[in-house]
Design a protein around this motif. Structure first.
Motif, PDB file in Angstrom:
ATOM      1  N   ASN A  79       0.806  -1.213   0.000  1.00 40.86           N
ATOM      2  CA  ASN A  79       0.000   0.000   0.000  1.00 40.86           C
ATOM      3  C   ASN A  79       0.841   1.266   0.000  1.00 40.86           C
ATOM      4  O   ASN A  79       0.340   2.341  -0.299  1.00 40.86           O
ATOM      5  N   GLN A  81       3.247   1.463  -1.992  1.00 36.67           N
ATOM      6  CA  GLN A  81       3.776   1.408  -3.357  1.00 36.67           C
ATOM      7  C   GLN A  81       5.237   0.953  -3.398  1.00 36.67           C
ATOM      8  O   GLN A  81       5.922   1.163  -4.387  1.00 36.67           O
ATOM      9  N   VAL A  83       6.649  -1.850  -3.995  1.00 38.84           N
ATOM     10  CA  VAL A  83       6.132  -3.140  -4.423  1.00 38.84           C
ATOM     11  C   VAL A  83       7.170  -4.262  -4.420  1.00 38.84           C
ATOM     12  O   VAL A  83       6.832  -5.405  -4.137  1.00 38.84           O
ATOM     13  N   TYR A 110      -0.908  -8.069  -6.410  1.00 45.42           N
ATOM     14  CA  TYR A 110       0.325  -7.464  -6.928  1.00 45.42           C
ATOM     15  C   TYR A 110       0.535  -7.843  -8.397  1.00 45.42           C
ATOM     16  O   TYR A 110       0.759  -6.998  -9.246  1.00 45.42           O
ATOM     17  N   LYS A 112      -1.598  -8.997 -10.546  1.00 44.43           N
ATOM     18  CA  LYS A 112      -2.677  -8.537 -11.421  1.00 44.43           C
ATOM     19  C   LYS A 112      -2.414  -7.107 -11.866  1.00 44.43           C
ATOM     20  O   LYS A 112      -2.707  -6.736 -12.998  1.00 44.43           O
ATOM     21  N   ASN A 113      -1.840  -6.295 -10.967  1.00 40.75           N
ATOM     22  CA  ASN A 113      -1.545  -4.914 -11.306  1.00 40.75           C
ATOM     23  C   ASN A 113      -0.109  -4.724 -11.785  1.00 40.75           C
ATOM     24  O   ASN A 113       0.437  -3.639 -11.687  1.00 40.75           O
ATOM     25  N   SER A 114       0.511  -5.792 -12.237  1.00 37.41           N
ATOM     26  CA  SER A 114       1.810  -5.629 -12.880  1.00 37.41           C
ATOM     27  C   SER A 114       1.704  -6.356 -14.219  1.00 37.41           C
ATOM     28  O   SER A 114       0.618  -6.572 -14.715  1.00 37.41           O
ATOM     29  N   SER A 115       2.815  -6.738 -14.788  1.00 41.58           N
ATOM     30  CA  SER A 115       2.715  -7.307 -16.136  1.00 41.58           C
ATOM     31  C   SER A 115       2.612  -8.821 -16.127  1.00 41.58           C
ATOM     32  O   SER A 115       2.924  -9.447 -17.114  1.00 41.58           O
ATOM     33  N   GLN A 147      -8.361 -10.196 -18.113  1.00 42.80           N
ATOM     34  CA  GLN A 147      -7.164  -9.485 -18.588  1.00 42.80           C
ATOM     35  C   GLN A 147      -6.413 -10.310 -19.619  1.00 42.80           C
ATOM     36  O   GLN A 147      -5.890  -9.794 -20.599  1.00 42.80           O
TER      37      GLN A 147
ATOM     38  N   PRO B 364      -4.160  -1.137 -15.493  1.00 41.09           N
ATOM     39  CA  PRO B 364      -3.560  -1.967 -14.447  1.00 41.09           C
ATOM     40  C   PRO B 364      -2.337  -2.729 -14.935  1.00 41.09           C
ATOM     41  O   PRO B 364      -1.395  -2.931 -14.189  1.00 41.09           O
ATOM     42  N   ARG B 365      -2.357  -3.139 -16.170  1.00 39.89           N
ATOM     43  CA  ARG B 365      -1.270  -3.965 -16.698  1.00 39.89           C
ATOM     44  C   ARG B 365      -0.076  -3.159 -17.154  1.00 39.89           C
ATOM     45  O   ARG B 365       0.999  -3.697 -17.351  1.00 39.89           O
ATOM     46  N   ARG B 410      -1.695   8.952   2.822  1.00 37.81           N
ATOM     47  CA  ARG B 410      -0.903   8.608   1.641  1.00 37.81           C
ATOM     48  C   ARG B 410      -1.265   9.495   0.450  1.00 37.81           C
ATOM     49  O   ARG B 410      -0.704   9.366  -0.609  1.00 37.81           O
TER      50      ARG B 410
END
Lengths: 323, 579
Positions: A79, A81, A83, A110, A112-115, A147, B364-365, B410
């Motif tokens: 949270n 960031q 990561v 984590y 899902k919100n990255s590549s 996705q 998101p990706r 934050r």
């Protein structure tokens, strides 16, 4: 020579004593560690992630064996960031306790919100194995499949979520989107209609990205603290003291024109004169055309002060506007 | 102690990387955006009117525009201003802090027009321009609605918005009444010129926020003790307004065009042709209400498709707080995709156009999602800042509530912007901190626009801040080449707004649409910039005009701005570097 030897001996003895003392202070303090961890959880709930992280770090220092602190530090860092650090701790936590869904769930979020949605699928799948009854996990599994444009898998996961929670707005929306994207116009339309019904009637609301709102397993985990001593049970009962308290000048139920009984519109406790005792305000119930204010005398009794304290009717009473 | 060897190793490795990068792409660049506001002679402080009551419009502005009002080929600058609320003591104006000492006496704050002196400096020409009226201005749109060759200005405001006709001699005339635009008293935010019926005359679409009045201002609080700005959920929505150009006069065509929607709380407008049928469509960014996507039905009417196209909500189903918006084909798919800025704790939207009427949020990706999660974005646009032929993304950030840090640790009031470099594979990389300390410094930003202010072929940025200064950032250090295209419509509208320009250079194919609107309350220059990397020329340039005319040109050299007239070809060219 002897003197020097004695001094050296004493010095070594004192040193040894100090080491022993420090060593005695160092043993794990599980009780204190659990307390600090739970303070961290409370900070997290207030969106104070830095403070939460600090508390979790202190908890880990008090008891390195408290497994939950690795997880919670990971959640706090996610949270904040930070990561990469978060990922390392969450991976450690998932290995430390492979039957706890929390770490897998946060890792899923984590990834899902990255590549790397494939990794997210694996983590969410693991959570569904540990706890097959969490609708949010199935939702995120479906959302990750979407996705990846694996729509049949996405639809199946969304349907699973909706079986557990038929008012899961995000799953309902995800279902509609998955149908849309796989070219199934009619079921897409149906599913979207249901989504709009759910949200417009406020039967459910979609998942937000704020901390704590991405499912129960996304939150930092509390640690159980053993109660120091068990308090005796106190029997509780409620006694009607309305009459004795002087609250009789206005009946709470009155007949209406068609004979049905009509209850008042509600009540409000407030300390209008700041004397430390909570007073009572009854708004206009629509039948008598007046409101009432009772002053708390502090001795278990109330005094009707409506006439002394004119409550002018400036506007119709209504609920406060939402923010 | 530090190991001296590791330092050496690091240097040698980075040297190697530099050499390698150079060898492979031959276009290693070190670009910075330098804040040149003061040296450029721009001294402006936005008057948001705030006097302690926290009235909603105070926190929303301002916007800005690049307009070449005197057609000298150098973009001039328009800065929008607010004013003191009637009956409330002037505070900014008293000190003349809006940059004009004259206002210290009159007590007024006004929009500002700065003329580009061709040498990196600007001159305040507001007083002779006729634009110096005191209104609670928010945004601006630039377009030549009379097709007389000089761009006109529409300024949105709380209350009555204003249309200024460019007289061609450095002065403007307020033609709001004569043009039939007088009347509606609304909370107007962004605006865009576009020719929705393709009759060669620019029409105007204006987004409106909520039903708000000084009397109807609601009380909201974050901490239970102090008033804060309410979110739009507390207020009723208002429809966008469409003004159909009848030839100098405008008619309100909102209803008959099917755009009337009183649930909308609109802040941003993008014109785009998302289904590639040659007719301009509209994306309206709504704050806490679903966004709207209006498909042009080619008969003077639009049909709303946001829900079925997938741009109304987030992929989780949330109607986010849409602010600014822009459209471009960022991945060379052939179709225009969208970015929309949203609130803090919401990612920005990167709606990828799938080419079949559907959009999918790819934020998101890609890096842009997580990087934008805690910031609150307003101004936004696709622009190719490094001239590599791939549209990058700029986001201007800033919270609406100066007390926000007390309740949400934050999230902060002043926030750094985002600059995302397009990596060419559908992914972006955040490069904000590499662009210089001034650029990356936190600000309470709102509107933002781009233009090449110094004729070097690289795009510069203008950012507005609420209750604060404007910031002009000069793009420095790039080595990539570019070609700039200005259009002169003949049958089409004079600015060529709505025209699609396709450029090929070697294997690279890119296209851009000439457009008004986009971003937040702001307008960028009406010139298109194509990054060519290390290529020396554009092999082909094809213009698809709104009239249907298609012009094809070939072998246009890099390093210049060419002016292309409809059905005629290049009528003027100016090399970069020339004053």
């Amino acid at each position: 020579m002897t003197k020097k030897f004695t001094i050296a001996f004493i010095a070594i003895f004192v040193l040894a004593l100090l080491v022993a003392l420090v060593g005695a202070a160092a043993p794990a303090n599980p009780q204190e560690a659990a307390r600090l961890n739970n303070i961290g959880v409370a900070y997290m709930n207030q969106q104070l992630f830095e403070k939460g992280l600090k508390a979790f770090e202190e908890a880990a220092a008090k008891d390195p064996n408290l497994k939950v602190t690795a997880l919670n530090r990971g959640v706090a860092l996610l949270n904040l960031q930070r990561v990469e650090e978060a990922k390392a701790l969450l991976e450690k936590a998932s290995k430390d306790d492979p039957n706890d869904p929390h770490a897998f769930y946060s890792l899923g979020l984590y990834y899902k919100n990255s590549s790397d949605p494939e990794a997210a699928v694996a983590d969410f799948r693991r959570v569904t194995e540990i706890d097959p009854n969490d609708a949010d996990t199935w939702y995120f599994l479906g959302s990750t499949y979407a996705q990846l444009k694996q729509f049949p898998e996405a639809i199946s996961a969304f349907e699973h979520a909706l079986k557990i929670d038929p008012l899961h707005a995000s799953a309902q929306f995800g279902l509609a989107r998955a149908y849309q994207q796989s070219g199934q116009a009619d079921p897409a339309h149906e599913a979207m209609k249901k989504f709009q019904y759910i949200t417009q009637n406020k039967l459910g609301s979609p998942i937000s990205l704020a901390y704590g709102e991405q499912g129960k397993y996304s939150r930092a985990e509390e640690s159980p603290v053993a109660a120091e001593k068990v308090l005796p049970q106190i029997p509780v009962k409620f006694v009607d003291v309305t009459k004795g308290a002087g609250l009789t000048s206005r009946p709470s139920v009155r007949p209406t024109k068609d004979g049905a009984s009509f209850a008042g519109p509600g009540a409000c406790f407030l300390d209008y004169d700041n004397d430390g005792n909570i007073d009572l305000f009854l708004p206009d119930d629509g039948t008598q055309g007046s409101m009432s204010l009772y002053h708390n005398l502090g001795n278990g009794k109330f005094e009707d002060v409506t006439k002394n304290r004119p409550c002018r009717k400036s506007r119709q009473s209504h609920p406060p506007s939402p923010q | 102690m530090r190991d001296p060897f590791s330092g050496f190793l690091r240097v040698s490795v980075s040297l190697w990387l530099t050499v390698l990068t150079f060898g492979v792409t031959a276009r290693a660049q070190t670009i910075v955006f330098r804040d040149i506001t003061a040296q450029a002679g721009i001294h402006f402080t936005h008057n948001n009117g705030a006097f302690g009551k926290k009235w909603l419009p105070e926190t929303m502005g301002p916007g800005c525009a690049f307009i070449d009002y005197d057609n000298d080929g150098w973009p001039d600058i328009l800065l929008i201003n607010g004013q003191d609320w009637p009956g409330h003591p002037p505070h900014l104006a008293k000190t003349g802090r809006d940059g004009d000492p004259g206002h210290a006496k009159s007590g007024a704050t006004m929009p500002k027009l700065y003329h580009n002196n061709h040498d990196g400096t600007f001159t305040d020409v507001t007083s002779k321009s006729g634009l110096g009226i005191s209104i609670f201005g928010l945004g601006a749109a630039v377009g030549d609605f009379g097709n007389d060759g000089f761009d006109d200005i529409f300024i949105t405001a709380v209350g009555q918005s204003h249309l200024f006709h460019n007289n061609g001699n450095g002065t403007f005339t307020d033609v709001t009444k004569a043009a039939g635009l007088w009347g509606p008293s609304e909370f107007s935010t962004s605006a865009a010129w576009f020719d929705y019926d393709r009759d060669g005359k620019l029409d105007l679409v204006v987004s409106n926020y909520v039903q708000w009045s000084e009397k109807g201002d609601l009380y909201c609080t974050l901490d239970g003790a102090h008033k804060s700005y309410c979110t739009p959920e507390s207020y009723k929505g208002t429809s966008v307004r469409l003004w159909h150009n009848l030839g100098g006069k405008f008619e309100d065509a909102t209803q008959k065009a099917g755009l009337n929607d009183p649930t909308s709380k609109s802040l941003g407008i993008a014109t785009l042709d998302y289904n590639n049928d040659g007719w301009p469509d509209l994306l309206i960014a709504n704050d806490t209400q679903p966004n709207k996507l209006y498909l042009n039905k080619k008969n003077g009417a639009f049909e709303e498709h946001a829900v079925s196209a997938g741009v109304a909500f987030s992929e989780d189903g949330i109607a986010r707080a849409g602010m600014g918006v822009d459209a471009a084909d960022y991945d060379r798919s052939g179709s225009a995709s969208l970015i929309i800025t949203n609130f803090a704790n919401q990612m920005i939207s990167l709606y990828h156009n799938e080419g079949n009427g559907l959009f999918v949020d790819e934020a998101p990706r890609s890096e842009v999602g997580r990087a934008s999660l805690v910031t609150l974005g307003f101004g936004c646009f696709f622009f190719d800042y490094d001239n590599d032929g791939w549209p990058d993304i700029f986001i201007a950030d800033g919270h609406i509530e100066n007390e926000i840090e007390r309740v949400q640790k934050r999230v902060s009031y002043a926030e750094p912007p985002h600059l995302f470099r397009n990596l060419g594979n559908g992914k972006f990389e955040e490069v904000t901190t590499k662009m210089g300390a001034g650029f990356a410094a936190p600000k309470v930003a709102r509107g933002a626009a781009y233009a090449d202010i110094n004729n070097d072929g690289a795009l510069d940025i203008l950012v507005m801040t609420n209750g604060g200064p404007a910031h002009l950032y000069r793009n420095e250090g790039g080595t990539n080449q570019s070609l700039r295209v200005k259009l002169v419509g003949a049958k089409s509208n004079r600015d060529g707004i709505g025209a699609i320009v396709r450029v090929t250079a070697g294997n690279d194919k890119q296209w851009l649409m000439m457009k008004s609107g986009s971003s937040y309350l702001s307008q960028s220059e009406l010139v298109l910039t194509f990054g060519l990397g290390s290529k020396t020329k554009a092999d082909t340039v094809e213009i698809q005009w709104p009239s249907g005319q298609v012009d094809k040109l070939s072998n246009i050299a890099r390093g210049q701005t060419v002016t292309i007239q409809e059905a005629k070809g290049v009528i003027a060219a100016r090399p970069y570097g020339k004053r």
